[in-house]
Every structure is written in C-alpha cells, then in structure tokens.
Scaffold this motif. Structure first.
Motif, PDB file in Angstrom:
ATOM      1  N   ARG A  76      30.638  44.748  35.481  1.00  0.00           N
ATOM      2  CA  ARG A  76      32.014  44.260  35.359  1.00  0.00           C
ATOM      3  C   ARG A  76      32.713  44.444  36.692  1.00  0.00           C
ATOM      4  O   ARG A  76      32.333  45.296  37.488  1.00  0.00           O
ATOM      5  CB  ARG A  76      32.794  45.014  34.280  1.00  0.00           C
ATOM      6  CG  ARG A  76      32.297  44.793  32.862  1.00  0.00           C
ATOM      7  CD  ARG A  76      33.217  45.473  31.854  1.00  0.00           C
ATOM      8  NE  ARG A  76      32.699  45.363  30.507  1.00  0.00           N
ATOM      9  CZ  ARG A  76      32.862  44.313  29.706  1.00  0.00           C
ATOM     10  NH1 ARG A  76      33.538  43.269  30.157  1.00  0.00           N
ATOM     11  NH2 ARG A  76      32.356  44.295  28.496  1.00  0.00           N
ATOM     12  N   TYR A  77      33.758  43.641  36.899  1.00  0.00           N
ATOM     13  CA  TYR A  77      34.582  43.807  38.089  1.00  0.00           C
ATOM     14  C   TYR A  77      35.589  44.929  37.856  1.00  0.00           C
ATOM     15  O   TYR A  77      36.032  45.160  36.730  1.00  0.00           O
ATOM     16  CB  TYR A  77      35.339  42.518  38.404  1.00  0.00           C
ATOM     17  CG  TYR A  77      34.474  41.293  38.544  1.00  0.00           C
ATOM     18  CD1 TYR A  77      33.400  41.275  39.431  1.00  0.00           C
ATOM     19  CD2 TYR A  77      34.722  40.153  37.793  1.00  0.00           C
ATOM     20  CE1 TYR A  77      32.609  40.145  39.564  1.00  0.00           C
ATOM     21  CE2 TYR A  77      33.933  39.017  37.918  1.00  0.00           C
ATOM     22  CZ  TYR A  77      32.878  39.024  38.800  1.00  0.00           C
ATOM     23  OH  TYR A  77      32.083  37.912  38.933  1.00  0.00           O
ATOM     24  N   LEU A  78      35.948  45.618  38.931  1.00  0.00           N
ATOM     25  CA  LEU A  78      37.038  46.576  38.848  1.00  0.00           C
ATOM     26  C   LEU A  78      38.313  45.821  38.492  1.00  0.00           C
ATOM     27  O   LEU A  78      38.548  44.723  39.003  1.00  0.00           O
ATOM     28  CB  LEU A  78      37.212  47.292  40.189  1.00  0.00           C
ATOM     29  CG  LEU A  78      36.016  48.105  40.686  1.00  0.00           C
ATOM     30  CD1 LEU A  78      36.285  48.616  42.099  1.00  0.00           C
ATOM     31  CD2 LEU A  78      35.724  49.268  39.754  1.00  0.00           C
ATOM     32  N   PRO A  79      39.176  46.378  37.642  1.00  0.00           N
ATOM     33  CA  PRO A  79      40.382  45.648  37.222  1.00  0.00           C
ATOM     34  C   PRO A  79      41.502  45.711  38.259  1.00  0.00           C
ATOM     35  O   PRO A  79      42.652  46.029  37.954  1.00  0.00           O
ATOM     36  CB  PRO A  79      40.763  46.354  35.917  1.00  0.00           C
ATOM     37  CG  PRO A  79      40.274  47.751  36.102  1.00  0.00           C
ATOM     38  CD  PRO A  79      39.003  47.645  36.911  1.00  0.00           C
ATOM     39  N   THR A  80      41.146  45.441  39.483  1.00  0.00           N
ATOM     40  CA  THR A  80      42.092  45.331  40.587  1.00  0.00           C
ATOM     41  C   THR A  80      41.408  44.506  41.657  1.00  0.00           C
ATOM     42  O   THR A  80      40.165  44.447  41.688  1.00  0.00           O
ATOM     43  CB  THR A  80      42.496  46.718  41.128  1.00  0.00           C
ATOM     44  OG1 THR A  80      43.438  46.574  42.191  1.00  0.00           O
ATOM     45  CG2 THR A  80      41.286  47.496  41.640  1.00  0.00           C
ATOM     46  N   GLN A 135      32.962  41.668  45.150  1.00  0.00           N
ATOM     47  CA  GLN A 135      32.675  42.823  44.284  1.00  0.00           C
ATOM     48  C   GLN A 135      31.256  42.760  43.741  1.00  0.00           C
ATOM     49  O   GLN A 135      30.560  43.773  43.652  1.00  0.00           O
ATOM     50  CB  GLN A 135      33.674  42.892  43.129  1.00  0.00           C
ATOM     51  CG  GLN A 135      35.050  43.407  43.505  1.00  0.00           C
ATOM     52  CD  GLN A 135      35.816  43.955  42.313  1.00  0.00           C
ATOM     53  OE1 GLN A 135      35.237  44.589  41.434  1.00  0.00           O
ATOM     54  NE2 GLN A 135      37.118  43.731  42.290  1.00  0.00           N
ATOM     55  N   THR A 145      28.980  51.909  32.502  1.00  0.00           N
ATOM     56  CA  THR A 145      29.387  51.398  31.197  1.00  0.00           C
ATOM     57  C   THR A 145      28.295  50.652  30.446  1.00  0.00           C
ATOM     58  O   THR A 145      28.442  50.386  29.253  1.00  0.00           O
ATOM     59  CB  THR A 145      30.581  50.441  31.354  1.00  0.00           C
ATOM     60  OG1 THR A 145      30.148  49.276  32.082  1.00  0.00           O
ATOM     61  CG2 THR A 145      31.724  51.116  32.108  1.00  0.00           C
ATOM     62  N   ASP A 181      36.117  38.513  43.429  1.00  0.00           N
ATOM     63  CA  ASP A 181      35.053  38.681  42.435  1.00  0.00           C
ATOM     64  C   ASP A 181      33.671  38.526  43.066  1.00  0.00           C
ATOM     65  O   ASP A 181      32.738  39.281  42.739  1.00  0.00           O
ATOM     66  CB  ASP A 181      35.207  37.653  41.311  1.00  0.00           C
ATOM     67  CG  ASP A 181      36.478  37.862  40.498  1.00  0.00           C
ATOM     68  OD1 ASP A 181      37.289  38.738  40.857  1.00  0.00           O
ATOM     69  OD2 ASP A 181      36.672  37.126  39.513  1.00  0.00           O
TER      70      ASP A 181
END
Length: 415
Positions: free
Chosen positions: A167-171, A150, A163, A147
């Motif tokens: 936000r963090y990428l969901p991976t 990122q 967006t 996190d």
C-alpha cells in the motif's frame, strides 16, 4: 526560543527564485525557500497550477492543496509557447539567482531554456532540475508521480511487509521528501556560489532520492558485503509497531533504553520480563522485537490511556496520546508556540495556515497569502525593466496574463 524584535533582513533576503514547477514536489521546495525570505516568482501557464483546483476553495484558484504549498510567493502568467513570453522570461532569468523547473529536459531544450544555454547566459545562475529520474538513466524521461515513486523506491513494499499487502503511505511522501531535498540542495549551491562566484546546474531525481531515504535503515544487512543479510529494519517492520490499544482508546508508548523497559515491566507487575535475557539490551530486543511489542500490547490493554500517560510521565518513558488531524489545531504545544496563523485575503476571506516550523533568531518571515493566478505579472515585469507598452503588448497577445482585482472577482461572483 525567544522571538527577536522584527528583523529587517530575512535569511534569504535579496535571493530571487524563478519557480517553473507545479503540483507538490517543486512548490513545496520553493515554499520552504520563500519561508526563509527568498523572493519566489511562481511562473504559471495560462491555466495555472492544477493544484489551484484541487480540494475545497473559498475563492476561485485558491483551493486547499494550493494553499498548503504556495504561501509567501508571487505569481506571474507567461505562455512559454509564445516567443515574446520566452523573451520576457529570459529578462527575468538575467536578474534571478535560481531557476527551478520540473519539466522534462527535452521540453526545456525545445524552449531554449536548457541548462547549458541559461548558465552560459548567466554564469551565477543556480539551475535546478526536479525530475522523476536522474538524467542518463534507464528510466530517464518517464513520467513520475508520488504513487509511482513510492512503489519503485520500496515504500509500498515496506507497508506490505508490515500489513500483508503493498500500500502507499497515506501522505504524498515522495513529493514532500524530495521537496525538502531540493530545498537544501539549492541552498548548498547558493552557499557554494558565495565562495566561488559561480552558479551551477543541479538535479534532484525523485526515485534516487526516495531510494536513498528508504535505505537509511532498511538497507540493513545488505551493508555487510562479505556476509550479506536481509534488507529491512525489523523494529519498524513488525506488525506490532503501532499505537497500543488501551482500555478506552490508544496511546503511543515508546520505552527505548534498557532502563525504560526494565521500569515499564516492573511497574506493570512483570518483574520476570524485566529480567528476561531476550529483552536485556538493544541487541537482544532487536532480535526479539516482535515478541516484545506483542507483550507490550497485551500489558497496555489492561488500563486506560490516562493511566499510561501518567505512569510514563512518572517513569520518564516517552509516551503521547494519538492526535487526530483535527486535534492538531488545539494541541496545547502547537497553540503555545503560535503554530497556526490567521490570514485574510485581499477579498476579505478568512484563512488559517501553519507557519514555517523552523525559527531563526535573526530572520522572521510571517506567512503571507498564496497568490492569485497572475496576481503579480505586471508588477514583476515592470520591476524587471520591461516598458509599460511591452507589458501591455504581452497581455494583449495572451503571452502574459494578469489576475483581475479581487473587487472584480467579487463583482463576477455577485453578478
């Protein structure tokens, strides 16, 4: 690609790697090397890698995240705070090709495992430090997690530009991307050693690696030093770059060439757009990408997913359905190439793994179960030449640890 008849030698046969890393970054890198046939010895503290307890598990110490990162390895337990354990590790270092770690350099130096010491002791050794930040920089020594990286390297900002909120990428994109970079850096150092006969120290810093990764396309106008423009590649930042909603679901639809867009608009009954100069070539489309993708979304919404998949196949326009994660196990292509492999642990539990996605014609390493904590301690130390009495003394002192047999585990579970 035709699978060769069971090769007897893998691509990295004979390469021994001491892996002192944990969590995701390092273990993913060493798993890639293990998939190519390297003998990866995972050196764990008595408590084991924290991912052994991350996620659901059928057996103690073999939790979901650990399973995804540690196939084809052997595990030994050494308490490196104890001098006897450090001496045992140094015996292993003398016979290793690579030592990789993700500890802070100061901690490795305090243990007498710094690169200067080990490379002087073993000049052919490839010493790989996997860090959050490059040594000597302003952030040197700071803790780094996916996190954090990122956020620092621009990825949270990229999502925010698309967006409206960072936000963090969901991976775990930073850990895994840097793991790939570490694997190819280690391979490059081994290749150079084949030419020169000497190993070397290398570092793979997460922040620099992910900044480089992000800026491949997103440095964009900043490349133009005489007349700098904005950073950020517009095509992938527009909020309209997403699977298109259809009348009954979603579809990934990707006209790219001039002919693709012309055929798409004509088939959709919009010859006016096929002739629109805003969309005539890739340069014009890039300037008007948000309008283009918004128009595409409106057109696609008029028909169901099957209609668009059939039309795009006929027009040779790239298109695909949206797979859920659960759909991957039954995806026709992944099934046809044998991507998922069933395995059984020593205790009889059943598992399923993705195989190495890369296929080498003259090298085949089938997936093997990730090791139980300390499963191979006695075996590895004996192969290194330590006398049985020395190994027993290490185990009795707690300087080393050996996993109980699966039958012992089962006995405990049923007691």
């Amino acid at each position: 690609m035709t699978t060769p008849p069971s090769p007897t030698v893998s691509a990295l046969d004979g390469i021994r790697i001491l892996d002192l890393t944990s969590v995701v970054f390092g273990p993913y890198a060493s798993q890639i090397l293990a998939d190519y046939g390297a003998d990866v010895i995972k050196v764990e503290a008595p408590g084991g890698d924290s991912t052994r307890r991350t996620g659901p598990a059928q057996e103690p110490g073999l939790s979901a995240i650990f399973l995804g990162l540690n196939r084809n390895k052997r595990s030994i337990v050494l308490d490196l705070k104890q001098p006897a354990a450090r001496e045992a590790l140094l015996t292993l270092v003398d016979q290793a090709d690579v030592l990789m770690h993700s500890m802070r350099p100061a901690k490795m130096a305090a243990l007498g495992l710094d690169p200067a010491t080990l490379c002087a002791r073993h000049p052919r050794l490839v010493y790989a430090g996997l860090y959050g930040f490059g040594e000597g920089g302003a952030y040197d020594g700071r803790p780094a997690y996916d996190d954090i990286i990122q956020g620092l390297s621009g990825f949270a900002d990229l999502v925010g530009r698309q967006t409206g909120a960072p936000r963090y990428l969901p991976t775990v994109a930073a850990d895994k991307t840097c793991g790939l970079i570490a694997a190819h850096a280690i391979l490059a150092a081994l290749f150079q050693r084949e030419r020169t006969g000497r190993g070397q120290q290398l570092e793979v810093p997460m922040f620099e690696s992910m900044a480089s990764f992000a800026l491949v396309e997103h440095y964009y106008g900043r490349h133009l030093a005489d007349a700098p423009g904005p950073a950020g590649y517009p095509r992938v930042l527009t909020p309209w770059r997403r699977p298109c909603q259809t009348a009954d679901g979603h579809v990934c639809l990707m006209p790219y060439t001039d002919a693709h867009w012309r055929d798409f608009f004509n088939a959709a009954g919009r010859p006016d757009l096929a002739q629109d100069p805003r969309f005539a070539d890739i340069s014009a489309r890039t300037r008007h990408i948000e309008t283009l993708y918004e128009l595409q979304a409106g057109i696609v919404a008029a028909h169901d997913t099957a209609y668009w998949l059939a039309l795009c196949e006929r027009l040779e326009i790239p298109a695909a359905p949206v797979n859920r994660l659960e759909d991957l196990e039954t995806d026709p292509h992944l099934e046809s190439v044998g991507f998922f492999v069933p395995l059984q642990s020593a205790s009889g539990s059943q598992y399923r793994f993705p195989r190495n996605p890369v296929r080498l014609q003259q090298s085949h390493v089938p997936p093997a179960m990730p090791p139980r904590l300390g499963e191979h301690t006695h075996e590895v130390l004996r192969q290194a030449g330590l006398a049985p009495a020395v190994i027993d003394a290490l185990l009795q002192a707690g300087a080393a640890g050996q996993a109980p047999s699966p039958s012992s585990d089962n006995a405990k579970d049923t007691a």
